[in-house]
Design an enzyme around this catalytic site. Structure first.
Site, PDB file in Angstrom:
ATOM      1  N   HIS A 122       0.865  -1.206   0.115  1.00  0.00           N
ATOM      2  CA  HIS A 122      -0.102  -0.084   0.000  1.00  0.00           C
ATOM      3  C   HIS A 122       0.979   1.106  -0.192  1.00  0.00           C
ATOM      4  CE1 HIS A 122      -4.357   0.608   0.469  1.00  0.00           C
ATOM      5  NE2 HIS A 122      -3.929   1.782   0.524  1.00  0.00           N
ATOM      6  N   ASP A 149       3.717  -2.797  -7.243  1.00  0.00           N
ATOM      7  CA  ASP A 149       3.718  -1.542  -7.234  1.00  0.00           C
ATOM      8  C   ASP A 149       4.592  -1.078  -5.855  1.00  0.00           C
ATOM      9  OD1 ASP A 149       2.361  -1.472  -4.756  1.00  0.00           O
ATOM     10  OD2 ASP A 149       0.415  -0.729  -5.617  1.00  0.00           O
TER      11      ASP A 149
END
Length: 381
Positions: A278, A309
């Site tokens: 996150h 990511d």
């Protein structure tokens, strides 16, 4: 300043945005150890330079979930991204389409599914959180289907919001009521370009997808209160049955850092996963994406599509993540900084920089196509 890198876009965003909004995007949880690790660990991965390899005719295209992409990247879901520029998510989806890549709309976006669909020419991805109100989730999923969203990104690493000290220091969180509103208004007033573009011309302000649940409340504090009250800490793997019953298209599980969890996702029939912490905004002290990715890719890379990511600040970083086992990379802060700095044109420019940097990295590591990028282009430790 002429933006020549994502770091330049970050600085331009810092200059333009109200303090509370920049800190919300830029910050992480607790001491921000994981936030720093994401960037530093990725940056420290050495690429293996090769020469005289005939890399003419580079091909950066790929395919994810049946969709042809010009680059192996997508714009990640970012909450409140639309407050960084006028109707920001609508500008971002147009930039993504220009670049030939997917845009992912967050559940807690400023612009609604319907508004973004109207701005888009092609299907985009939609990100969903698990909330206690399953009826609300069902409504969102049905709307996403009706608006022809192509892929669902289901975020699982936010059963409760992380504690982000910067949000308290800036007045975004913890300063409720009139005091908080005045503080944020004053911060916006000293950024006149943003105040006019977003504060005045960007109305109406609100959370487009959840406004129906806020009962007319539109303040920032109402957003955080809704998150605290509605995110579901009882979520478990069996809840994927509910998602699958409502969504028949490609399903991507976002927020995995452990190979055993990745195997569980594969066993339950997910089409893809996003290896992600996150952006360092949830549990501080967990591994960076760069460290978690190889084991996960080895465990399930032949069973589903592995995306990643976290910490991406250049096209070289995209290549690094692909070499570590990802098939595609989600860009988060990179596109929001570019959006805040220069709107749609900024996001388009940022993506051109990513492409140019990828071309350099591929040329000097001796690979012609995305499918050729693997661990062989990395210097072995």
């Amino acid at each position: 300043m002429i933006a020549a890198s994502i770091s330049d876009f970050r600085e331009l965003a810092r200059r333009r945005l109200p303090h509370f909004l920049f800190e919300y995007t830029d910050g992480g949880s607790y001491s921000e150890t994981t936030l720093r690790r994401n960037v530093e660990d990725l940056r420290d991965i050495a690429l293996r330079q090769r020469v005289l390899r005939d890399v003419s005719g580079l091909d950066l295209s790929t395919e994810l979930f049946g969709q042809k992409l010009a680059l192996p990247v997508a714009l990640a879901p970012i909450g409140l991204a639309g407050m960084n520029a006028r109707r920001g998510e609508c500008q971002a989806v147009r930039a993504a389409e220009t670049a030939g890549i997917p845009f992912t709309l967050s559940t807690v976006s400023a612009c609604s599914l319907a508004e973004v669909a109207k701005a888009a020419a092609r299907p985009f991805w939609f990100q969903l959180y698990m909330t206690r109100d399953r009826g609300f989730m069902r409504e969102l999923l049905q709307e996403a289907v009706e608006l022809n969203c192509s892929t669902l990104v289901f975020t699982v690493d936010m059963p409760v919001p992380g504690s982000r000290y910067r949000d308290y220091h800036s007045g975004l969180a913890g300063a409720s009521g009139l005091t908080g509103a005045i503080r944020r208004t004053l911060q916006g007033a000293v950024k006149p370009a943003w105040a006019w573009d977003v504060g005045v011309m960007g109305r109406p302000h609100g959370l487009g997808n959840v406004i129906r649940k806020l009962e007319g409340k539109t303040g920032i504090e109402d957003f955080f209160a809704w998150m605290r009250e509605n995110f579901d800490s009882s979520i478990s793997w069996k809840d994927l049955d509910f998602i699958r019953s409502e969504w028949k298209g490609p399903l991507v599980i976002k927020g995995l850092l452990d190979a055993e969890d990745a195997v569980e996702a594969a066993n339950l029939g997910a089409d893809g996963i996003v290896v992600s912490n996150h952006g360092g905004r949830q549990l501080d002290g967990v591994p960076s994406t760069a460290r978690a990715l190889p084991a996960i890719a080895e465990a399930v890379g032949d069973r589903l599509t592995v995306l990643a990511d976290g910490g991406v600040r250049s096209g070289l970083d995209v290549v690094r993540l692909l070499a570590l086992g990802a098939k595609g990379v989600l860009l988060g802060r990179a596109w929001v900084f570019a959006l805040a700095a220069q709107g749609q044109q900024g996001v388009e420019h940022m993506l051109r920089l990513i492409e140019a940097e990828m071309r350099v990295a591929m040329t000097l590591t001796g690979v012609k196509s995305i499918s050729e990028i693997d661990s062989s282009i990395l210097v072995k430790p």
